[in-house]
Design a protein around this motif. Structure first.
Motif, PDB file in Angstrom:
ATOM      1  N   MET B 157       3.465   4.260  -6.010  1.00 38.37           N
ATOM      2  CA  MET B 157       4.691   4.264  -5.227  1.00 38.37           C
ATOM      3  C   MET B 157       5.689   3.297  -5.827  1.00 38.37           C
ATOM      4  O   MET B 157       5.313   2.255  -6.332  1.00 38.37           O
ATOM      5  N   MET B 158       6.958   3.664  -5.767  1.00 38.56           N
ATOM      6  CA  MET B 158       7.981   2.751  -6.288  1.00 38.56           C
ATOM      7  C   MET B 158       8.282   1.713  -5.217  1.00 38.56           C
ATOM      8  O   MET B 158       8.573   2.063  -4.077  1.00 38.56           O
ATOM      9  N   GLU B 159       8.223   0.448  -5.616  1.00 37.49           N
ATOM     10  CA  GLU B 159       8.503  -0.591  -4.627  1.00 37.49           C
ATOM     11  C   GLU B 159       9.998  -0.622  -4.352  1.00 37.49           C
ATOM     12  O   GLU B 159      10.803  -0.536  -5.265  1.00 37.49           O
ATOM     13  N   ARG B 160      10.360  -0.722  -3.102  1.00 40.59           N
ATOM     14  CA  ARG B 160      11.781  -0.816  -2.799  1.00 40.59           C
ATOM     15  C   ARG B 160      12.008  -1.861  -1.722  1.00 40.59           C
ATOM     16  O   ARG B 160      11.138  -2.133  -0.900  1.00 40.59           O
ATOM     17  N   LEU B 161      13.171  -2.463  -1.770  1.00 37.44           N
ATOM     18  CA  LEU B 161      13.514  -3.523  -0.824  1.00 37.44           C
ATOM     19  C   LEU B 161      14.854  -3.190  -0.199  1.00 37.44           C
ATOM     20  O   LEU B 161      15.650  -2.448  -0.777  1.00 37.44           O
ATOM     21  N   ILE B 176       3.822   0.166  -7.005  1.00 41.52           N
ATOM     22  CA  ILE B 176       2.617  -0.154  -6.237  1.00 41.52           C
ATOM     23  C   ILE B 176       1.572   0.866  -6.639  1.00 41.52           C
ATOM     24  O   ILE B 176       1.709   2.049  -6.365  1.00 41.52           O
ATOM     25  N   LYS B 177       0.556   0.399  -7.317  1.00 42.97           N
ATOM     26  CA  LYS B 177      -0.428   1.311  -7.906  1.00 42.97           C
ATOM     27  C   LYS B 177      -1.457   1.759  -6.884  1.00 42.97           C
ATOM     28  O   LYS B 177      -1.817   0.995  -5.980  1.00 42.97           O
ATOM     29  N   ASP B 178      -1.935   2.968  -7.061  1.00 47.26           N
ATOM     30  CA  ASP B 178      -3.108   3.477  -6.334  1.00 47.26           C
ATOM     31  C   ASP B 178      -3.056   3.291  -4.820  1.00 47.26           C
ATOM     32  O   ASP B 178      -3.980   2.765  -4.209  1.00 47.26           O
ATOM     33  N   VAL B 179      -1.978   3.718  -4.247  1.00 42.28           N
ATOM     34  CA  VAL B 179      -1.894   3.729  -2.793  1.00 42.28           C
ATOM     35  C   VAL B 179      -2.677   4.952  -2.318  1.00 42.28           C
ATOM     36  O   VAL B 179      -2.489   6.054  -2.834  1.00 42.28           O
ATOM     37  N   ILE B 180      -3.549   4.766  -1.349  1.00 43.86           N
ATOM     38  CA  ILE B 180      -4.312   5.921  -0.840  1.00 43.86           C
ATOM     39  C   ILE B 180      -3.359   6.845  -0.108  1.00 43.86           C
ATOM     40  O   ILE B 180      -2.601   6.410   0.756  1.00 43.86           O
ATOM     41  N   ASN B 181      -3.399   8.105  -0.482  1.00 45.60           N
ATOM     42  CA  ASN B 181      -2.414   9.057   0.021  1.00 45.60           C
ATOM     43  C   ASN B 181      -2.990   9.841   1.199  1.00 45.60           C
ATOM     44  O   ASN B 181      -3.814  10.717   1.026  1.00 45.60           O
ATOM     45  N   MET B 182      -2.554   9.500   2.392  1.00 46.17           N
ATOM     46  CA  MET B 182      -2.994  10.244   3.577  1.00 46.17           C
ATOM     47  C   MET B 182      -1.865  11.121   4.109  1.00 46.17           C
ATOM     48  O   MET B 182      -1.925  11.602   5.233  1.00 46.17           O
ATOM     49  N   GLY B 183      -0.847  11.311   3.296  1.00 44.24           N
ATOM     50  CA  GLY B 183       0.321  12.025   3.800  1.00 44.24           C
ATOM     51  C   GLY B 183       0.567  13.378   3.181  1.00 44.24           C
ATOM     52  O   GLY B 183       1.127  14.261   3.827  1.00 44.24           O
ATOM     53  N   SER B 184       0.175  13.587   1.929  1.00 40.43           N
ATOM     54  CA  SER B 184       0.520  14.836   1.255  1.00 40.43           C
ATOM     55  C   SER B 184      -0.352  15.981   1.748  1.00 40.43           C
ATOM     56  O   SER B 184      -1.513  15.781   2.084  1.00 40.43           O
ATOM     57  N   GLY B 492       3.402   2.072   9.938  1.00 35.89           N
ATOM     58  CA  GLY B 492       3.700   2.485   8.570  1.00 35.89           C
ATOM     59  C   GLY B 492       3.679   1.308   7.614  1.00 35.89           C
ATOM     60  O   GLY B 492       3.108   1.376   6.531  1.00 35.89           O
ATOM     61  N   ARG B 493       4.285   0.200   8.034  1.00 30.64           N
ATOM     62  CA  ARG B 493       4.374  -0.959   7.149  1.00 30.64           C
ATOM     63  C   ARG B 493       3.028  -1.632   6.972  1.00 30.64           C
ATOM     64  O   ARG B 493       2.647  -2.017   5.864  1.00 30.64           O
ATOM     65  N   GLU B 494       2.303  -1.808   8.078  1.00 32.11           N
ATOM     66  CA  GLU B 494       1.005  -2.478   7.986  1.00 32.11           C
ATOM     67  C   GLU B 494       0.048  -1.684   7.089  1.00 32.11           C
ATOM     68  O   GLU B 494      -0.704  -2.256   6.307  1.00 32.11           O
ATOM     69  N   MET B 495       0.093  -0.360   7.217  1.00 28.43           N
ATOM     70  CA  MET B 495      -0.793   0.454   6.395  1.00 28.43           C
ATOM     71  C   MET B 495      -0.395   0.361   4.928  1.00 28.43           C
ATOM     72  O   MET B 495      -1.245   0.317   4.047  1.00 28.43           O
ATOM     73  N   LEU B 496       0.892   0.344   4.664  1.00 31.76           N
ATOM     74  CA  LEU B 496       1.330   0.242   3.269  1.00 31.76           C
ATOM     75  C   LEU B 496       0.933  -1.116   2.686  1.00 31.76           C
ATOM     76  O   LEU B 496       0.546  -1.205   1.534  1.00 31.76           O
ATOM     77  N   LYS B 497       1.004  -2.147   3.504  1.00 30.08           N
ATOM     78  CA  LYS B 497       0.561  -3.469   3.066  1.00 30.08           C
ATOM     79  C   LYS B 497      -0.893  -3.416   2.592  1.00 30.08           C
ATOM     80  O   LYS B 497      -1.297  -4.128   1.701  1.00 30.08           O
TER      81      LYS B 497
END
Lengths: 476, 571
Positions: B157-161, B176-184, B492-497
């Motif tokens: 994922m591309m980190e964005r602020l 952000i490497k290797d984020v587990i994808n539970m959305g696609s 959403g944020r906590e899971m991405l963390k």
């Protein structure tokens, strides 16, 4: 002061009680009944007219038994002109194999010849290696790829607008953009030759549609004036009724260029927004291929929204809208085809980016295309029985019958024979296809002639002379 | 992709008590649902409460060849009240901030109209954007997260602020490497950039190029299209099929070809926007039945036939029922056996949208028809998309030859829209053959099985943990209820963390108090991945207090029904 008010109220109350005692008994009874009646009305069940039918369950069963629906679809006759498609074997590029015969392609909207461009293919390959094919999600839910952002950025820069938004399908672009802004009660002034995607977008928007004659600015102004008079009658309604003019840069159905400078004048005079559909003119008109705004030297900010597909000049799939962020950003939550559809496969976005690169690096390509358009336009003049419809700069022309044979069906058959004649002599053409019952203003039957930069001058001349021959042999 | 040996085979399905199935209901309810006290503890898990469940079995359960367990737990009263309070506070603050913005006390971040056009009629009405400006903007970072890799089991994922509270984003350039994808919607795991599908697509891309530059009826009917359509028909078990360039448009551009004025469309209240749009564009009269509620559907059918068209009193020309296989926001599966029984009884036609269920349901991935062991011929229009299970793009319609012939001549898509891109088609061809086992391996079949196992495992564990999970036990779409607006963003944020990408949805995609997170289980998820997700979920849930479940399930039919979702169009 407060005490006085209190006193006053008390007095009214006393008077009421007194009046109650003095009233005759029949009056009280009547009022009592009325009150009860009102209460009954208030609490009685509301019912629909439908439910008042006094059918017994048995009668209902009989009605259900009796009902015979139409078939889901009417039968299609085996020789319906549109049932049996021509089959293209292999890529639909400059040289094309149609129904087993190799031809020169005068039918695909591959104006800049980017469909089989090696650079485009390599860029798409690189993307395929990185992302695979599908995106498996809409833009909102992990379907936004870095390539999408790059393509949006590049398109906005190319068109010199603030922002652009991409859709995964050309047709869905304008068809989704219109209902995002124009709602029920709003007014859209639209050219009667507008393409089918615009018609569907308008239908989805449920706005009031006012058709003006094709490219007829006087007629449009007349309609705008009528509306102005209407507005003066009801200014409160007028100040919440949005108005739009919807035109195409280069008309798909007629090959004409819209008179944009006049439209801009009308826009400011009558305070109407302009939406411009540029699927054919993007990557064709203008010195750098920026479309009809560049062609007329008009500031792109004067157009509220430009929409185009990436399926013609860019030889990819999908579409985009561009304009000011104030306008475009709204579609990210309101464009149905954007929000509710899977995003564009990254390899197609990458192909479009590379195609844009090529367009930016070789601006002469547009000059070459224009020369070729002019050449064939000239060569196709004065064919007996056929007339050329379309602007001198249009790469997609229509050949119509000079005189109709009386019925559309017969006209189509004649044109088909011309197409077949050319096909047998290695010129691939196609008839322009329409849904006859669905079109608002059905264009007359025609043969489409598409010019691309890959066609050599000899091929253009050859095509013209074969079409001339075909017309002679079929129509005379 | 290897199945976990430690996991009990077919957990959930086999042990499922089958009371109420096929037998007359002992406690019939008005809506036809039976209330079955199920004493057997399914999961061996008790949260201090004796577990009582209301199973959702319709009174004609005899039609079902398999258990059909679908549950929607009631929203706890306190949660509902707090959720409304939450929205109330947000709205109040929204008005306050709008007031501050109006007086230029707070900086106004949104783009504004051009100076030259300030005297035009405003393009947006002010209240239109109130929600966007004041509620959505606060948690906008939970959506449209850009990724830069294959949307497989893990994504980059591309980190964005954002330095201005989500009005604009800047990209840091870090990934952000290797984020587990539970959305696609990568149900079968065919979103890959290696392997046979990619190789085949690459070959076709070199040969054909990316685009087509014409429509099917003009010069865009490639040999590949014909090949694909034959395969799709074979896959579905129907006479013929036609394919289209976009799933959304398959609905919106073909329904108008099938029905028109004087016809009636009966549409599930939770149908996808594309079906709604298609129905609207058709000009037919639209009536809405409650989600998956067969009583509601039957009543509409009876009334329609008995009363005919409003005003003119003519009988309807035809009636088309629009349903989806799996509902993407509820995780429910259509009660297809009953729908088919009704459609036969009332001589109407059935349009089944299998966008989410094709590939994802059934023993060999043939969708909801196979899942229920039904005959594809009983469904008049089989529609589906290639975006999800096949990892490609586009859509199809399958059915009788007469239907497809008619669509070839009358579909809006065939006449006016560019046809499917060749490399995308090749991805479909290869993945479909793989699912059918025609590539000579059992890989496809294993994927289908793996998905079914993953789905049941994931759903079972979530329920055990005490979440409120909606939908059918076999649906790979798993909605987890969040309810409160503040928890949407926080979750959403906590899971991405924790390096997990999830989809969160709120109003207007869901009813206002039923905000939720949605997981899409994939065959590409390994047991380890799912366990990590479950572990982190447990932690986040304790942090955000998400374990609402009191195991009091409410039949779907009793859920509130929002009458404003659709309006009837008579034009």
């Amino acid at each position: 002061m407060a005490a006085a008010v209190g006193m006053g109220q008390q007095w009214v109350l006393v008077e009421m009680v007194q009046a109650f005692y003095e009233a005759p008994a029949y009056h009280l009874i009547l009022e009592g009944i009325l009150i009860l009646w009102i209460i009954r009305l208030l609490f009685s069940k509301t019912y629909k007219l439908q439910e008042r039918s006094d059918l017994t369950p048995k009668e209902k069963e009989e009605l259900i038994e009796e009902w015979q629906p139409e078939p889901l679809v009417p039968p299609v006759s085996k020789d319906h002109p549109a049932l049996n498609y021509s089959v293209v074997s292999g890529p639909p590029s400059h040289k094309i194999i149609v129904n087993g015969k190799e031809c020169i392609n005068f039918a695909s909207f591959n104006f800049l010849g980017l469909l089989d461009n090696e650079r485009v293919k390599n860029a798409a390959q690189a993307s395929l290696r990185k992302y695979g094919v599908g995106t498996c999600g809409p833009r909102g839910f992990y379907g936004t790829f870095d390539v999408h952002l790059e393509l949006e950025d590049r398109l906005a820069k190319f068109m010199r607008t603030e922002e652009s938004i991409i859709y995964s399908y050309g047709f869905a672009t304008i068809a989704s953009a219109i209902p995002a802004y124009s709602k029920r009660g709003d007014i859209v002034f639209v050219d009667e030759a507008a393409c089918f995607a615009i018609q569907k977008g308008l239908q989805a928007s449920r706005s009031n549609i006012k058709l003006f004659k094709h490219n007829d600015m006087a007629d449009l102004e007349q309609l705008l004036k009528e509306q102005e008079i209407e507005d003066q009658k009801n200014p409160r309604k007028a100040c919440v009724t949005r108005r739009f003019i919807l035109v195409e840069g280069l008309y798909m159905n007629t090959g004409d260029i819209c008179p944009l400078p006049e439209l801009i004048k009308l826009k400011y005079k009558y305070k109407v927004r302009i939406f411009l559909e540029e699927s054919l003119s993007f990557g064709v008109l203008g010195e750098h291929g920026r479309g009809v705004t560049e062609h007329f030297g008009i500031n792109v900010d004067d157009i509220d929204l430009i929409s185009a597909n990436m399926e013609n000049s860019l030889a990819s799939i999908g579409g985009f809208c561009c304009g000011r962020s104030f306008v475009i950003d709204h579609q990210r939550l309101s464009g149905q085809g954007y929000c509710f559809s899977a995003s564009l496969p990254p390899l197609l976005a990458a192909a479009a980016i590379e195609a844009l690169n090529i367009m930016e690096e070789n601006p002469d390509i547009f000059q070459i295309l224009r020369e070729k358009c002019k050449r064939i336009h000239k060569a196709l003049q004065r064919i007996s029985g056929l007339i050329v419809v379309g602007d001198l700069f249009s790469p997609a022309l229509h050949l119509q019958l000079e005189e109709t044979s009386g019925s559309r069906e017969n006209d189509m058959k004649l044109l088909k024979r011309i197409v077949d004649y050319c096909m047998n002599r290695s010129i691939a053409l196609t008839q322009a296809r329409y849904l006859e019952k669905e079109e608002k203003c059905l264009p007359p039957p025609s043969i489409r002639v598409v010019v691309t930069v890959e066609q050599t001058e000899e091929e253009l001349d050859k095509a013209a002379s074969i079409i001339r021959e075909a017309a002679q042999s079929v129509l005379n | 992709m290897v199945a976990d040996p430690k996991r009990p085979e077919g957990a959930g399905r086999m042990e499922r008590p089958e009371q109420g199935l096929g037998e007359p209901d002992s406690h019939p309810r008005a809506n036809g649902c039976s209330l079955t006290g199920c004493g057997a503890l399914r999961n061996g898990y008790v949260r201090g409460l004796p577990e009582t469940e209301i199973h959702h079995i319709a009174h004609n359960g005899g039609l079902y060849k398999r258990p059909f367990n679908e549950a929607f737990e009631e929203t706890p009263m306190l949660v509902a009240v707090l959720t409304y309070v939450g929205y109330g506070v947000l709205t109040l603050f929204g008005y306050l901030r709008d007031f501050l913005r109006q007086w230029k006390i707070e900086k106004c971040n949104h783009a504004s109209e051009r100076e030259e056009q300030k005297d035009f009629v405003p393009l947006y009405q002010d209240f239109e954007n109130f929600y966007t400006r004041n509620l959505y903007m606060r948690i906008r970072d939970s959506w449209n997260r850009p990724i830069c890799s294959v949307p497989g089991a893990k994504v980059d994922m591309m980190e964005r602020l954002s330095h201005d509270y989500n009005w604009t984003f800047t990209y840091t350039g870090r990934v952000i490497k290797d984020v587990i994808n539970m959305g696609s919607y990568n149900y079968l795991g065919f979103a890959q950039n290696t392997g046979i599908c990619k190789e085949a697509a690459a070959k076709v891309l070199t040969q054909y190029g990316a685009g087509v530059c014409s429509t099917r009826q003009e010069m865009g009917n490639l040999d590949k299209h014909e090949e694909l359509e034959k395969l799709v028909a074979r896959f579905l078990g129907v006479e013929a099929a036609m394919t289209y360039g976009m799933g959304f448009s398959t609905n919106s551009m073909n329904i108008p070809a099938l029905v028109g004025k004087g016809c009636l469309i009966l549409s599930d209240e939770l149908n996808h926007a594309s079906l709604v749009l298609g129905a609207r564009l058709s000009g037919a009269t639209i009536r809405i039945f409650k989600h998956n509620n067969m009583q509601s559907l039957e009543k509409l059918l009876r009334d329609a036939i008995v009363h005919g068209q409003p005003r003119t009193r003519r009988p309807w020309k035809k009636i088309l029922i629009l349903v989806e296989g799996i509902y993407s926001m509820e995780g429910s599966i259509v009660r297809l056996p009953e729908v088919i029984a009704l459609k036969k009884k009332y001589k109407s036609y059935l349009y089944l949208d299998e966008a989410h269920s094709i590939g994802a349901l059934g023993l060999t991935g043939r969708g909801v028809v196979e899942y229920f062991g039904l005959n594809p011929e009983d469904v008049d229009v089989m529609m589906g998309t290639f975006t999800k299970s096949f990892g490609a793009a586009g859509g199809y319609i399958g059915g009788k030859k007469e239907l497809i012939d008619y669509l070839r001549t009358h579909s809006h898509s065939a006449v006016y829209a560019t046809s499917l891109s060749p490399p995308v088609m090749e991805q479909i061809l290869t993945s479909m053959k793989c699912i059918m086992g025609e590539d000579g391996t059992t890989f496809g079949k294993e994927c289908v099985q793996q998905l079914a196992e993953n789905t049941r495992y994931f759903r079972r564990r979530l329920k055990e943990m005490g979440f409120i999970i909606y939908g059918n036990e076999d649906s790979p779409v798993v909605p987890l209820m969040l309810y409160m607006p503040a928890k949407i963003g926080a979750f959403g944020r906590e899971m991405l963390k924790r390096n997990i990408g999830v989809v969160v949805v709120g109003f207007p995609a869901t009813p206002i108090i039923e905000s939720r997170a949605r997981f899409c289980v994939s065959a590409a998820h390994t047991k380890e991945i799912l366990d990590i997700v479950l572990k982190e979920l447990d932690e986040v849930a304790d942090l955000l207090q998400l374990k609402y479940s009191r195991h009091r399930l409410v039949p779907l039919l009793d859920r509130p029904f929002d009458e404003t979702t659709y309006e009837e169009t008579e034009d």
